[in-house]
Design a protein around this motif. Structure first.
Motif, PDB file in Angstrom:
ATOM      1  N   ILE A 216       0.746  -1.260  -0.007  1.00 49.62           N
ATOM      2  CA  ILE A 216      -0.191  -0.057  -0.197  1.00 49.62           C
ATOM      3  C   ILE A 216       0.752   1.222   0.126  1.00 49.62           C
ATOM      4  O   ILE A 216       0.188   2.497  -0.288  1.00 49.62           O
ATOM      5  CB  ILE A 216      -1.046   0.067   1.321  1.00 49.62           C
ATOM      6  N   GLU A 217       2.217   0.904   0.177  1.00 48.86           N
ATOM      7  CA  GLU A 217       3.067   2.647   0.283  1.00 48.86           C
ATOM      8  C   GLU A 217       4.547   1.854  -0.020  1.00 48.86           C
ATOM      9  O   GLU A 217       4.945   0.798   0.374  1.00 48.86           O
ATOM     10  CB  GLU A 217       2.987   3.205   1.430  1.00 48.86           C
ATOM     11  N   ALA A 218       5.090   2.613  -0.797  1.00 44.87           N
ATOM     12  CA  ALA A 218       6.669   2.392  -1.002  1.00 44.87           C
ATOM     13  C   ALA A 218       7.320   3.665  -1.077  1.00 44.87           C
ATOM     14  O   ALA A 218       6.865   4.613  -1.944  1.00 44.87           O
ATOM     15  CB  ALA A 218       6.663   1.667  -2.549  1.00 44.87           C
ATOM     16  N   ASP A 219       8.400   3.916  -0.251  1.00 41.82           N
ATOM     17  CA  ASP A 219       9.306   4.967  -0.019  1.00 41.82           C
ATOM     18  C   ASP A 219      10.500   4.764  -0.692  1.00 41.82           C
ATOM     19  O   ASP A 219      11.226   3.518  -0.217  1.00 41.82           O
ATOM     20  CB  ASP A 219       9.426   5.593   1.116  1.00 41.82           C
ATOM     21  N   ARG A 220      11.318   5.648  -1.418  1.00 37.59           N
ATOM     22  CA  ARG A 220      12.610   5.584  -1.634  1.00 37.59           C
ATOM     23  C   ARG A 220      13.413   6.905  -1.539  1.00 37.59           C
ATOM     24  O   ARG A 220      12.781   7.934  -2.009  1.00 37.59           O
ATOM     25  CB  ARG A 220      12.886   5.050  -3.435  1.00 37.59           C
ATOM     26  N   ARG A 221      14.543   6.566  -0.733  1.00 36.38           N
ATOM     27  CA  ARG A 221      15.148   7.818  -0.369  1.00 36.38           C
ATOM     28  C   ARG A 221      16.497   7.672  -0.492  1.00 36.38           C
ATOM     29  O   ARG A 221      17.072   6.464  -0.300  1.00 36.38           O
ATOM     30  CB  ARG A 221      15.129   8.248   0.922  1.00 36.38           C
ATOM     31  N   GLY A 222      17.420   8.685  -0.921  1.00 35.69           N
ATOM     32  CA  GLY A 222      18.900   8.776  -1.336  1.00 35.69           C
ATOM     33  C   GLY A 222      19.355   9.995  -1.708  1.00 35.69           C
ATOM     34  O   GLY A 222      18.495  10.831  -1.866  1.00 35.69           O
ATOM     35  N   GLU A 223      20.521  10.166  -2.088  1.00 35.05           N
ATOM     36  CA  GLU A 223      20.831  11.341  -2.700  1.00 35.05           C
ATOM     37  C   GLU A 223      20.259  11.606  -3.908  1.00 35.05           C
ATOM     38  O   GLU A 223      20.424  10.787  -4.841  1.00 35.05           O
ATOM     39  CB  GLU A 223      22.478  11.428  -2.805  1.00 35.05           C
ATOM     40  N   GLY A 224      19.498  12.826  -3.754  1.00 37.50           N
ATOM     41  CA  GLY A 224      18.766  13.199  -5.168  1.00 37.50           C
ATOM     42  C   GLY A 224      17.657  12.249  -5.444  1.00 37.50           C
ATOM     43  O   GLY A 224      16.941  12.518  -6.493  1.00 37.50           O
TER      44      GLY A 224
END
Length: 261
Positions: A216-224
């Motif tokens: 129901i949710e997907a988060d992606r985080r990193g440089e830029g």
């Protein structure tokens, strides 16, 4: 100019449907921990992928905080679409955060209705022409078909089947292990977070704790990178209403009016 602006904006919106989305980590991968019903992180991810790939329709939202902060009008900063495997969809796409503009979308079969706001035209059509287009539309929908080069990109943006194929292709290349976290809530639903890291980017998949296990949710985080996707209304019909003729103007007619203006 109208067709060029639309074609460019919709092509950029289509970048969302690429194998580099957070969903590439949905592939079954080794994971040691198991949840209360005995399922490992990899098994939960596999079930979530199966349900998404098998869905006949879904409501997808996307927020790209980097695109929003940078104000890049050639990239989507937010999206909210109900779409199905027949290529029907209803929703909105925003570009570049504040000042980038917003487009309302309705697609049924091969017919497409778009209602860009004044900010969209000013951001995508240079000089006074943006104001002229906005004035001629007068809050009406631009209407045409996917046979028109400016609108053909909608065939991909609104095609859940294409999106599912790209998830399937991307998932097969994932090689990061998933770690299961403590049960929490998203969208007022109990979920199990599954977290993985690859190439310096951290992805968290929120899968429903109760069966059927759905993403129901997907988060992606990193440089830029700072993107959140949500998935709701699995299997719900896409609203079938379309704008009335009084609310629309044909894309060819709009170009004629611009030439006469």
């Amino acid at each position: 100019m109208v067709r060029k602006a639309l074609a460019g904006a919709l092509a950029s919106a289509g970048l969302l449907f690429s194998p580099v989305s957070p969903l590439t980590l949905l592939s079954p991968v080794p994971a040691a921990a198991s949840d209360a019903d005995g399922r490992t992180a990899a098994e939960l991810a596999e079930q979530a992928e199966d349900h998404l790939l098998g869905a006949e329709s879904v409501r997808l939202t996307m927020t790209d905080r980097i695109a929003e902060a940078e104000g890049t009008v050639t990239e989507p900063s937010a999206m909210d679409l109900a779409l199905d495997r027949d290529g029907n969809c209803v929703g909105t796409i925003e570009t570049g955060g504040e000042g980038g503009g917003r487009v309302e979308i309705v697609k049924r079969g091969e017919e497409v209705w778009l209602k860009p706001d004044a900010a969209f035209w000013k951001a995508h059509v240079p000089g006074d022409e943006g104001d002229a287009v906005a004035g001629l539309l007068e809050d009406r929908y631009l209407h045409g078909t996917t046979d028109d080069p400016a609108l053909e990109g909608m065939a991909g943006v609104c095609d859940l089947g294409r999106f599912q194929r790209e998830i399937d292709t991307g998932a097969s290349s994932g090689d990061a292990s998933l770690t299961k976290g403590e049960e929490t809530t998203r969208q007022d639903t109990a979920v199990v977070p599954l977290t993985g890291e690859e190439d310096g980017e951290r992805t968290t998949l929120y899968v429903t704790a109760d069966a059927p296990h759905r993403l129901i949710e997907a988060d992606r985080r990193g440089e830029g990178t700072d993107v959140t996707l949500t998935f709701e209304d699995y299997g719900a019909p896409v609203p079938a209403g379309t704008p009335s003729p009084a609310e629309t103007v044909d894309i060819g007619r709009l170009e004629e009016e611009l030439l006469d203006a």
